[in-house]
Motif scaffolding. Structure first.
Motif, PDB file in Angstrom:
ATOM      1  N   PRO A 245       0.830  -1.211   0.000  1.00 36.86           N
ATOM      2  CA  PRO A 245       0.000   0.000   0.000  1.00 36.86           C
ATOM      3  C   PRO A 245       0.862   1.258   0.000  1.00 36.86           C
ATOM      4  O   PRO A 245       1.800   1.378   0.802  1.00 36.86           O
ATOM      5  N   GLU A 246       0.538   2.185  -0.867  1.00 41.18           N
ATOM      6  CA  GLU A 246       1.318   3.424  -0.961  1.00 41.18           C
ATOM      7  C   GLU A 246       1.313   4.173   0.357  1.00 41.18           C
ATOM      8  O   GLU A 246       2.334   4.748   0.757  1.00 41.18           O
ATOM      9  N   ILE A 247       0.172   4.165   1.072  1.00 41.57           N
ATOM     10  CA  ILE A 247       0.113   4.891   2.338  1.00 41.57           C
ATOM     11  C   ILE A 247       1.004   4.253   3.397  1.00 41.57           C
ATOM     12  O   ILE A 247       1.423   4.909   4.341  1.00 41.57           O
ATOM     13  N   GLN A 248       1.315   2.968   3.243  1.00 45.79           N
ATOM     14  CA  GLN A 248       2.160   2.279   4.217  1.00 45.79           C
ATOM     15  C   GLN A 248       3.649   2.506   3.935  1.00 45.79           C
ATOM     16  O   GLN A 248       4.444   2.650   4.868  1.00 45.79           O
ATOM     17  N   VAL A 249       4.032   2.556   2.674  1.00 43.67           N
ATOM     18  CA  VAL A 249       5.460   2.702   2.342  1.00 43.67           C
ATOM     19  C   VAL A 249       5.855   4.152   2.120  1.00 43.67           C
ATOM     20  O   VAL A 249       7.042   4.446   1.951  1.00 43.67           O
ATOM     21  N   ARG A 250       4.895   5.073   2.137  1.00 47.00           N
ATOM     22  CA  ARG A 250       5.198   6.491   1.888  1.00 47.00           C
ATOM     23  C   ARG A 250       6.306   7.025   2.787  1.00 47.00           C
ATOM     24  O   ARG A 250       7.254   7.669   2.287  1.00 47.00           O
ATOM     25  N   PRO A 251       6.284   6.786   4.115  1.00 47.74           N
ATOM     26  CA  PRO A 251       7.372   7.316   4.951  1.00 47.74           C
ATOM     27  C   PRO A 251       8.722   6.675   4.665  1.00 47.74           C
ATOM     28  O   PRO A 251       9.760   7.323   4.805  1.00 47.74           O
ATOM     29  N   PHE A 252       8.739   5.420   4.246  1.00 45.41           N
ATOM     30  CA  PHE A 252       9.997   4.755   3.927  1.00 45.41           C
ATOM     31  C   PHE A 252      10.589   5.310   2.633  1.00 45.41           C
ATOM     32  O   PHE A 252      11.808   5.443   2.505  1.00 45.41           O
ATOM     33  N   ILE A 253       9.716   5.644   1.683  1.00 47.65           N
ATOM     34  CA  ILE A 253      10.186   6.268   0.448  1.00 47.65           C
ATOM     35  C   ILE A 253      10.754   7.650   0.759  1.00 47.65           C
ATOM     36  O   ILE A 253      11.826   8.031   0.257  1.00 47.65           O
ATOM     37  N   ALA A 254      10.073   8.398   1.637  1.00 47.54           N
ATOM     38  CA  ALA A 254      10.552   9.732   2.007  1.00 47.54           C
ATOM     39  C   ALA A 254      11.897   9.653   2.719  1.00 47.54           C
ATOM     40  O   ALA A 254      12.755  10.536   2.548  1.00 47.54           O
ATOM     41  N   ALA A 255      12.098   8.583   3.505  1.00 47.44           N
ATOM     42  CA  ALA A 255      13.348   8.421   4.234  1.00 47.44           C
ATOM     43  C   ALA A 255      14.468   7.833   3.382  1.00 47.44           C
ATOM     44  O   ALA A 255      15.627   7.801   3.814  1.00 47.44           O
ATOM     45  N   GLY A 256      14.126   7.340   2.204  1.00 48.90           N
ATOM     46  CA  GLY A 256      15.136   6.782   1.324  1.00 48.90           C
ATOM     47  C   GLY A 256      15.455   5.328   1.570  1.00 48.90           C
ATOM     48  O   GLY A 256      16.365   4.773   0.938  1.00 48.90           O
ATOM     49  N   THR A 257      14.712   4.665   2.474  1.00 54.06           N
ATOM     50  CA  THR A 257      14.984   3.255   2.743  1.00 54.06           C
ATOM     51  C   THR A 257      14.257   2.338   1.767  1.00 54.06           C
ATOM     52  O   THR A 257      14.551   1.146   1.702  1.00 54.06           O
ATOM     53  N   LEU A 258      13.297   2.880   1.027  1.00 56.27           N
ATOM     54  CA  LEU A 258      12.653   2.169  -0.066  1.00 56.27           C
ATOM     55  C   LEU A 258      12.595   3.094  -1.284  1.00 56.27           C
ATOM     56  O   LEU A 258      12.469   4.319  -1.138  1.00 56.27           O
ATOM     57  N   VAL A 259      12.687   2.479  -2.448  1.00 45.66           N
ATOM     58  CA  VAL A 259      12.677   3.240  -3.700  1.00 45.66           C
ATOM     59  C   VAL A 259      11.525   2.741  -4.552  1.00 45.66           C
ATOM     60  O   VAL A 259      11.380   1.520  -4.742  1.00 45.66           O
ATOM     61  N   PRO A 260      10.689   3.627  -5.062  1.00 45.34           N
ATOM     62  CA  PRO A 260       9.600   3.169  -5.933  1.00 45.34           C
ATOM     63  C   PRO A 260      10.130   2.666  -7.275  1.00 45.34           C
ATOM     64  O   PRO A 260      11.103   3.195  -7.807  1.00 45.34           O
ATOM     65  N   ILE A 261       9.474   1.628  -7.785  1.00 47.19           N
ATOM     66  CA  ILE A 261       9.797   1.067  -9.094  1.00 47.19           C
ATOM     67  C   ILE A 261       8.617   1.344 -10.025  1.00 47.19           C
ATOM     68  O   ILE A 261       7.479   1.010  -9.695  1.00 47.19           O
ATOM     69  N   ARG A 262       8.885   1.926 -11.149  1.00 49.43           N
ATOM     70  CA  ARG A 262       7.833   2.268 -12.101  1.00 49.43           C
ATOM     71  C   ARG A 262       6.666   2.973 -11.390  1.00 49.43           C
ATOM     72  O   ARG A 262       5.556   2.425 -11.289  1.00 49.43           O
ATOM     73  N   PRO A 263       6.878   4.182 -10.906  1.00 47.70           N
ATOM     74  CA  PRO A 263       5.811   4.885 -10.181  1.00 47.70           C
ATOM     75  C   PRO A 263       4.551   5.109 -11.011  1.00 47.70           C
ATOM     76  O   PRO A 263       3.487   5.402 -10.448  1.00 47.70           O
ATOM     77  N   ASP A 264       4.671   4.980 -12.320  1.00 54.56           N
ATOM     78  CA  ASP A 264       3.502   5.174 -13.175  1.00 54.56           C
ATOM     79  C   ASP A 264       2.551   3.987 -13.155  1.00 54.56           C
ATOM     80  O   ASP A 264       1.445   4.061 -13.683  1.00 54.56           O
ATOM     81  N   VAL A 265       2.986   2.869 -12.543  1.00 56.52           N
ATOM     82  CA  VAL A 265       2.177   1.647 -12.508  1.00 56.52           C
ATOM     83  C   VAL A 265       1.721   1.392 -11.077  1.00 56.52           C
ATOM     84  O   VAL A 265       2.519   1.450 -10.142  1.00 56.52           O
ATOM     85  N   SER A 266       0.450   1.115 -10.908  1.00 57.65           N
ATOM     86  CA  SER A 266      -0.069   0.783  -9.580  1.00 57.65           C
ATOM     87  C   SER A 266      -1.214  -0.207  -9.716  1.00 57.65           C
ATOM     88  O   SER A 266      -1.817  -0.336 -10.782  1.00 57.65           O
ATOM     89  N   VAL A 267      -1.494  -0.897  -8.618  1.00 56.66           N
ATOM     90  CA  VAL A 267      -2.661  -1.773  -8.532  1.00 56.66           C
ATOM     91  C   VAL A 267      -3.646  -1.078  -7.599  1.00 56.66           C
ATOM     92  O   VAL A 267      -3.351  -0.882  -6.416  1.00 56.66           O
ATOM     93  N   ASP A 268      -4.771  -0.683  -8.124  1.00 53.01           N
ATOM     94  CA  ASP A 268      -5.766   0.052  -7.345  1.00 53.01           C
ATOM     95  C   ASP A 268      -6.882  -0.889  -6.896  1.00 53.01           C
ATOM     96  O   ASP A 268      -7.569  -1.485  -7.729  1.00 53.01           O
ATOM     97  N   VAL A 269      -7.031  -1.015  -5.587  1.00 56.13           N
ATOM     98  CA  VAL A 269      -8.006  -1.940  -4.994  1.00 56.13           C
ATOM     99  C   VAL A 269      -9.117  -1.132  -4.337  1.00 56.13           C
ATOM    100  O   VAL A 269      -8.878  -0.400  -3.366  1.00 56.13           O
TER     101      VAL A 269
END
Length: 302
Positions: A245-269
């Motif tokens: 979930p984007e809302i779950q990994v958002r702080p990790f992306i901001a901190a640089g500990t996770l990097v998004p892959i192909r941000p243009d692609v998502s699975v919307d549930v």
């Protein structure tokens, strides 16, 4: 058909919860023989078996129908006790089914006020966790009174309300990308790349790959991590590519500990709240639904 004895219905609910006679008896503070007698009385009244005496114990289809009725009666009794200012039974609780990712992100804040009031007034809440595509089964079988689900169509006797869209994005740790995917993730290497998977019901990773690379039914190298929180931790530690979930990994992306892959692609549930419409209504169950709808709007931005 004659009215069902409430004690016998409570016995059936306890058997479904405990999945055995001994633990059901402990839950109800009665003997096992009393549990058996109440069950036999209920089965005689219905004219068919209600449980399969296996290990663990299972309910028959008729048992599931009566379990649904028992849950609804329990909820109504809690409502009546509250309105009359009486004592709520310590066993009284409303059971709802939610998916693990919602539980790990927005459900607890959404329900916090409801639960805090329940602590003061004596009633409780049980959260049953399953994949969002399968929580609806718990509602149909009578195990819960409401559920967060991807199913949009309401069961007969239920109402449904849209909650919003949970967006899933692909992420990986900087170290994993540097060592395992120096040329990025692409159509030529995704099959050899480890993907983190919640459990065997989880197909978000396959959906993401199918969208990203135009592949039907992709086969992936799967590493199972059956916990939402541990799933993200595994991604941070470099165990593989996660679709979370984007809302779950958002702080990790901001901190640089996770990097998004192909941000243009998502699975919307898209998520929905389902609940049984009880005769006369249930103020507590309605408040749960309202709390979840409000919390989902705040968290999911819709």
């Amino acid at each position: 058909m004659k009215d069902f004895d409430t004690a016998a219905l409570d016995c059936l609910a306890a058997l479904a919860d405990a999945q055995g006679f001994e633990r059901a008896a402990q839950r109800l503070a009665i003997t096992q023989s009393a549990v058996s007698q109440r069950l036999r009385t209920l089965e005689a009244q219905v004219g068919q078996p209600l449980v399969v005496r296996s290990r663990p114990l299972r309910l028959t289809e008729a048992g599931k129908v009566l379990l649904r009725f028992a849950r609804q009666m329990q909820a109504l009794r809690v409502d009546v006790a509250r309105e009359l200012g009486g004592r709520v039974s310590p066993q009284s609780r409303l059971a709802i089914a939610v998916n693990a990712d919602s539980l790990a992100t927005w459900v607890l804040p959404a329900l916090d006020g409801w639960v805090q009031q329940g602590l003061r007034e004596g009633y409780g809440l049980e959260l049953v966790v399953d994949d969002q595509d399968f929580t609806h089964d718990s509602l149909r079988q009578g195990a819960v009174l409401g559920c967060v689900s991807t199913v949009s169509e309401a069961l007969q006797g239920c109402r449904v309300e849209p909650l919003g869209v949970m967006r899933y994005v692909a992420v990986a740790s900087p170290g994993f990308l540097a060592t395992q995917l120096p040329d990025s993730l692409h159509a030529g290497n995704f099959a050899d790349t480890p993907f983190l998977v919640f459990n065997r019901k989880d197909d978000n990773q396959s959906q993401w790959v199918a969208q990203a690379f135009g592949v039907r039914a992709p086969r992936l190298r799967e590493r199972f991590v059956p916990s939402s929180e541990a799933y993200v931790t595994a991604a941070v530690r470099g165990w593989g590519v996660g679709v979370a979930p984007e809302i779950q990994v958002r702080p990790f992306i901001a901190a640089g500990t996770l990097v998004p892959i192909r941000p243009d692609v998502s699975v919307d549930v898209t998520l929905y709240w389902h609940q049984w419409q009880l005769q006369g209504g249930s103020a507590l169950l309605d408040r749960i639904g309202q709390s979840l709808a409000r919390g989902a709007r705040l968290a999911l931005g819709q």
